[in-house]
Enzyme design. Structure first.
Site: not given
Ligand code: URA
Length: 228
Positions: A102
């Protein structure tokens, strides 16, 4: 046929300006003759740098320590992408992110130019373990650990595979998952009332982020690629 300077950039020799310097220094030969003019057209055959043959960049896997604020995408009209963090000489390697982090998540993100390896590593069937460090509101309890172990059902009904929640202290945990659903770790933690305020991926399979500085990139060795 393409320009010699473009061919050399695409082969990963260096950035456009580095290639210009390399040509100027007389380090490139085509068919045995030194060529300093990058604009000549080539079919890519019989090109040497310092006497060694030059070809297209072979399989490459690259590790980035992703900082927050970059989206995992090859391009985006409005936001900064992880591709902007790759050094210039790697931009011609046609790398693709393996899976995604993310925008606000930091840590280990891999890229490759090998389509087969890419699909193998993101396949849920492969079940590659990913280990995250999270700071969060509240404190993880034995019930939370057990709920992760049993396989959580998220608020929207999504069922997750069993995962490992390891409390590290007040408001800090390590989470190990084998799949990569959208916002998976944040949503798993939220389903237990443990709102994540910071998330970093530290390990994928046997590969550790280690002490690679934030924002830095390194190419994996052949042995590291095989261990993936
Ligand atoms: N899980 C999440 O919530 N975000 C990420 O970036 C990777 C795994």
């Amino acid at each position: 046929m393409e320009r010699l300077d473009k061919f050399l950039c695409d082969a990963g020799i260096g950035s456009r300006s580095q290639v210009k310097g390399i040509l100027k220094a007389g380090r490139v030969t085509v068919g045995g003759s030194v060529i300093r003019d990058g604009s000549i057209k080539t079919d890519g055959k019989n090109i040497c740098l310092d006497g060694d043959p030059v070809g297209k960049k072979g399989r490459a896997v690259v590790m980035l320590n992703k900082p927050a604020g970059y989206v995992t995408a090859r391009s985006d009209d409005a936001q900064k992408t992880v591709m902007e963090l790759l050094p210039e000489e790697m931009r011609a390697w046609e790398l693709h992110p393996i899976g995604r982090l993310d925008k606000e998540t930091e840590g280990l993100l891999l890229f490759t130019n090998d389509g087969e390896l890419l699909h193998r590593l993101i396949s849920p069937k492969k079940g590659v373990q990913k280990i995250y460090y999270a700071r969060h509101e509240g404190e993880a309890t034995l019930e939370d650990i057990e709920a992760f172990r049993a396989g959580l059902t998220l608020r929207d009904g999504t069922v997750c595979l069993p995962a490992v929640l390891t409390p590290l202290g007040a408001g800090e945990s390590q989470i190990t998952v084998c799949e990569g659903k959208y916002h998976q770790v944040r949503r798993m933690m939220a389903s237990r009332g443990l709102h994540v305020t910071y998330l970093e991926r530290r390990q994928e399979g046997k590969l550790l982020l280690g002490d690679l500085p934030r924002g830095a990139v390194r190419e994996l060795s052949e042995a590291e690629i095989l261990a993936l």
